[in-house]
Design a protein around this motif. Sequence first.
Motif, PDB file in Angstrom:
ATOM      1  N   PHE A 143      50.478  49.940  28.494  1.00 55.48           N
ATOM      2  CA  PHE A 143      49.585  49.409  29.618  1.00 55.48           C
ATOM      3  C   PHE A 143      48.394  48.440  29.709  1.00 55.48           C
ATOM      4  N   ILE A 144      47.508  49.453  29.319  1.00 59.11           N
ATOM      5  CA  ILE A 144      46.576  49.024  29.527  1.00 59.11           C
ATOM      6  C   ILE A 144      46.384  47.864  28.359  1.00 59.11           C
ATOM      7  N   GLN A 145      46.463  48.038  26.435  1.00 60.91           N
ATOM      8  CA  GLN A 145      46.914  47.085  26.113  1.00 60.91           C
ATOM      9  C   GLN A 145      47.712  45.992  26.558  1.00 60.91           C
ATOM     10  N   LYS A 146      48.449  46.017  26.795  1.00 54.40           N
ATOM     11  CA  LYS A 146      49.676  44.956  27.065  1.00 54.40           C
ATOM     12  C   LYS A 146      48.890  43.770  28.730  1.00 54.40           C
ATOM     13  N   TYR A 147      47.987  44.912  29.673  1.00 53.15           N
ATOM     14  CA  TYR A 147      47.766  43.768  30.695  1.00 53.15           C
ATOM     15  C   TYR A 147      46.073  44.107  31.293  1.00 53.15           C
ATOM     16  N   GLU A 148      45.148  44.406  30.142  1.00 48.87           N
ATOM     17  CA  GLU A 148      43.907  44.776  30.656  1.00 48.87           C
ATOM     18  C   GLU A 148      43.600  42.905  29.610  1.00 48.87           C
ATOM     19  N   GLN A 149      43.112  42.260  30.614  1.00 50.71           N
ATOM     20  CA  GLN A 149      42.687  41.097  30.242  1.00 50.71           C
ATOM     21  C   GLN A 149      43.647  39.887  29.147  1.00 50.71           C
ATOM     22  N   GLY A 150      44.989  40.137  29.795  1.00 48.50           N
ATOM     23  CA  GLY A 150      46.523  39.940  29.751  1.00 48.50           C
ATOM     24  C   GLY A 150      47.253  39.981  30.785  1.00 48.50           C
ATOM     25  N   GLY A 151      48.186  39.347  31.262  1.00 47.57           N
ATOM     26  CA  GLY A 151      49.704  39.016  32.210  1.00 47.57           C
ATOM     27  C   GLY A 151      49.216  38.053  32.363  1.00 47.57           C
ATOM     28  N   GLU A 152      49.266  38.150  34.071  1.00 46.75           N
ATOM     29  CA  GLU A 152      49.279  37.579  35.027  1.00 46.75           C
ATOM     30  C   GLU A 152      48.172  36.403  35.659  1.00 46.75           C
ATOM     31  N   ALA A 153      46.656  37.967  35.486  1.00 48.09           N
ATOM     32  CA  ALA A 153      45.562  37.282  36.028  1.00 48.09           C
ATOM     33  C   ALA A 153      45.359  35.931  36.378  1.00 48.09           C
ATOM     34  N   PRO A 154      44.441  35.745  37.205  1.00 44.72           N
ATOM     35  CA  PRO A 154      44.278  34.360  37.334  1.00 44.72           C
ATOM     36  C   PRO A 154      43.181  33.879  36.922  1.00 44.72           C
ATOM     37  N   GLU A 155      42.085  35.481  37.005  1.00 45.00           N
ATOM     38  CA  GLU A 155      40.768  35.011  36.800  1.00 45.00           C
ATOM     39  C   GLU A 155      40.502  35.624  35.197  1.00 45.00           C
ATOM     40  N   ILE A 156      41.539  35.805  34.113  1.00 42.36           N
ATOM     41  CA  ILE A 156      41.151  36.279  33.221  1.00 42.36           C
ATOM     42  C   ILE A 156      39.831  35.652  32.259  1.00 42.36           C
ATOM     43  N   GLY A 157      39.150  36.678  32.176  1.00 39.91           N
ATOM     44  CA  GLY A 157      37.148  36.859  31.103  1.00 39.91           C
ATOM     45  C   GLY A 157      36.031  36.594  32.448  1.00 39.91           C
ATOM     46  N   ALA A 158      37.149  36.860  33.889  1.00 39.61           N
ATOM     47  CA  ALA A 158      35.291  36.500  35.271  1.00 39.61           C
ATOM     48  C   ALA A 158      34.994  38.072  34.375  1.00 39.61           C
ATOM     49  N   PRO A 159      34.111  38.099  34.709  1.00 35.50           N
ATOM     50  CA  PRO A 159      32.655  39.450  34.658  1.00 35.50           C
ATOM     51  C   PRO A 159      34.077  40.919  35.740  1.00 35.50           C
ATOM     52  N   CYS A 160      33.520  41.975  35.500  1.00 36.66           N
ATOM     53  CA  CYS A 160      34.029  43.024  35.420  1.00 36.66           C
ATOM     54  C   CYS A 160      32.656  44.005  35.759  1.00 36.66           C
ATOM     55  N   SER A 161      31.429  43.516  35.601  1.00 35.07           N
ATOM     56  CA  SER A 161      29.852  44.636  36.329  1.00 35.07           C
ATOM     57  C   SER A 161      29.411  43.036  37.297  1.00 35.07           C
ATOM     58  N   GLY A 162      28.544  43.406  37.823  1.00 37.00           N
ATOM     59  CA  GLY A 162      27.547  43.187  38.858  1.00 37.00           C
ATOM     60  C   GLY A 162      28.347  42.139  39.656  1.00 37.00           C
ATOM     61  N   GLY A 163      29.051  43.137  39.916  1.00 37.14           N
ATOM     62  CA  GLY A 163      29.860  42.735  41.575  1.00 37.14           C
ATOM     63  C   GLY A 163      29.421  44.472  42.294  1.00 37.14           C
TER      64      GLY A 163
END
Length: 165
Positions: free
Chosen positions: A140-160
Amino acid sequence: MNRILLPALLLLTACAQGNPEIEGVQSFKYSGGDHRTGRLTYAQRPPVGGPHHPVWQNCGVYDRPLYDEHAVHSLEHGAVWITYQPGLDTGEVAKLREAVQGRPYTLLSPYEAQPSPIVLSAWNKQLTLTSASDPRIPAFIQKYEQGGEAPEIGAPCSGGYGETA
């Protein structure tokens, strides 16, 4: 059959078989970009998409529950959120920590009132599990981390947002 259509059909079939759905994954249909403030109500627990806070949750490991609204924004950025019922055996939690170690687009946190001991969520996808040893976790992690249907792949996951509920 036409000589050109047959190779194209074989290629499409091979591509479809190369990325099969993970057994037990539920699919939902949410679009991104709906930023709102305040507390929101979600159909799934934990949520898999929908309106969310304008500031995302910093990816990482947390020992306290997160605000849904911030975590959903991280899902929109392509994160995978692994949640577990409070009181889950410490050995199970340790296995979940190992699964996300070194993964920059994952969240791990306890979650009250979820349907099973462990839930994996990504934008529009969710998998409920009973054991941290389940081989579908890394898949699941392999398939959906930075993948799948996420609309903003590549947007930050830090600094929030880095606090807990």
